[in-house]
Write a protein that holds these residues in place. Sequence first.
Motif, PDB file in Angstrom:
ATOM      1  N   GLU A 114       0.821  -1.202   0.000  1.00  0.00           N
ATOM      2  CA  GLU A 114       0.000   0.000   0.000  1.00  0.00           C
ATOM      3  C   GLU A 114       0.866   1.269   0.000  1.00  0.00           C
ATOM      4  OE1 GLU A 114      -3.824   0.417   0.618  1.00  0.00           O
ATOM      5  OE2 GLU A 114      -3.418  -1.288  -0.690  1.00  0.00           O
ATOM      6  N   GLY A 115       2.183   1.092  -0.092  1.00  0.00           N
ATOM      7  CA  GLY A 115       3.077   2.230  -0.115  1.00  0.00           C
ATOM      8  C   GLY A 115       3.335   2.847   1.241  1.00  0.00           C
ATOM      9  N   ARG A 116       3.133   2.075   2.285  1.00  0.00           N
ATOM     10  CA  ARG A 116       3.346   2.572   3.643  1.00  0.00           C
ATOM     11  C   ARG A 116       4.342   1.682   4.367  1.00  0.00           C
ATOM     12  NH1 ARG A 116      -2.744   3.755   5.709  1.00  0.00           N
ATOM     13  NH2 ARG A 116      -1.611   4.624   7.510  1.00  0.00           N
ATOM     14  N   ALA A 117       4.971   2.220   5.394  1.00  0.00           N
ATOM     15  CA  ALA A 117       6.030   1.505   6.101  1.00  0.00           C
ATOM     16  C   ALA A 117       5.464   0.692   7.249  1.00  0.00           C
ATOM     17  CB  ALA A 117       7.071   2.496   6.621  1.00  0.00           C
ATOM     18  N   PRO A 118       5.627  -0.640   7.222  1.00  0.00           N
ATOM     19  CA  PRO A 118       5.118  -1.474   8.319  1.00  0.00           C
ATOM     20  C   PRO A 118       6.040  -1.434   9.529  1.00  0.00           C
ATOM     21  CG  PRO A 118       6.205  -2.848   6.699  1.00  0.00           C
ATOM     22  CD  PRO A 118       6.231  -1.447   6.149  1.00  0.00           C
ATOM     23  N   GLY A 119       5.458  -1.588  10.697  1.00  0.00           N
ATOM     24  CA  GLY A 119       6.225  -1.646  11.929  1.00  0.00           C
ATOM     25  C   GLY A 119       5.507  -2.512  12.930  1.00  0.00           C
ATOM     26  N   GLY A 120       6.172  -2.825  14.027  1.00  0.00           N
ATOM     27  CA  GLY A 120       5.539  -3.641  15.057  1.00  0.00           C
ATOM     28  C   GLY A 120       6.358  -3.654  16.323  1.00  0.00           C
ATOM     29  N   ARG A 121       5.690  -3.958  17.402  1.00  0.00           N
ATOM     30  CA  ARG A 121       6.393  -4.086  18.677  1.00  0.00           C
ATOM     31  C   ARG A 121       5.701  -5.137  19.536  1.00  0.00           C
ATOM     32  NH1 ARG A 121       3.925  -1.393  22.997  1.00  0.00           N
ATOM     33  NH2 ARG A 121       2.218   0.025  22.429  1.00  0.00           N
ATOM     34  N   LEU A 122       6.513  -5.802  20.317  1.00  0.00           N
ATOM     35  CA  LEU A 122       6.011  -6.819  21.232  1.00  0.00           C
ATOM     36  C   LEU A 122       5.426  -6.140  22.465  1.00  0.00           C
ATOM     37  CD1 LEU A 122       5.935  -9.927  21.883  1.00  0.00           C
ATOM     38  CD2 LEU A 122       8.101  -9.553  23.085  1.00  0.00           C
TER      39      LEU A 122
END
Length: 258
Positions: A114-122
Motif C-alpha cells: 500500500e506504499g506505507r512503512a510497516p512496523g511492530g512491537r512486542l
Amino acid sequence: MDGSDDTPMTTSADETEHAAPARGTGVALWKQIVERIELDIAEGRLSPGMRLPTEMELAERFGVNRHTLRRALSTLTEQGIVEATPGRGTFVKQLPIRYPIAARTRFSEIVSGEGRAPGGRLVRSLIEPASATVAQALRLPLGQDVLRIDMVRDADGVPITVGSHWYEATRCRDLDLLVASTGSVTRALEALGLGDYRRLETRVTARVADEEERQLLSLPAGRTVLVIDAINGDARRQPIQYSRARFAADRVQLVVRN
C-alpha cells in the motif's frame, strides 16, 4: 498512495492572514477553522498522511486561543478527517488500508504494498495453559502449555492492529525472543523453519474497543474494532498458530479473495 509526511505544512504571511477566521460574522471561530482545514485538504494543500502544525502554531496561525483550536481539531477528529497519534502529532487521515484475507496473509507485505512503512512491537509474551478455544484451534489437549505473544502492528507509525497469537510452547520455543528482535511474526517463524504457514480458517466479527485496545490503537471511546480470529497451519495443514487480531475498523478495508 504515498506514505505519511512528518513535515508540517507551512504557510506564508499572506496565507496566514487569509486563513484567519473572521469575527463578528455569526459563525463560530472554531467552525471557521474546521472549514478552512477542510478546504486545505480539498484543494490539495494538505494531503493524506501529512502532519499538521502543533496546537500552538495553529492557534497562532488562526489568531485564536488553544481552547478554540482544540474544539476545531476535536470536530475534525470526530468526522474522521484528521487523526491524532500520541507522540507524533495530528495527521490528515489516510485512506483505509486494503487488507486482503487470503491463503497467505502477511501484514508487512500488505502494508508495504500500500506504499506505507510497516512496523511492530512486542507488548507481552507468556506461557499459559491452553483455553478451550485455543486447544481446539491448535488441536492440543486442554490445559497444555502454549506460548502467547501480543503485538501491536502499525503503518507509518499509525497503529493498525493489536494481535494475540498462540503457539504450542514446545514447538515454538524462543519464538517470542525472535519476535522481539525482528518485530515480525513471519520472520520469527521463518527462523524456526515455519515461515510458509497458510491460512486455514478466518472468522470476522465486530465490537466496541475495550480500554486496552483503545490505548494501544490510540482510539477514542466508542470506536469499533474488527476482530479477526484465524488459524494458520503448516504444509501438512497442521495448525501452528491461532490468532485474534483487533483492527481499528476505520483504518482497514478487509478484502476477501476467492
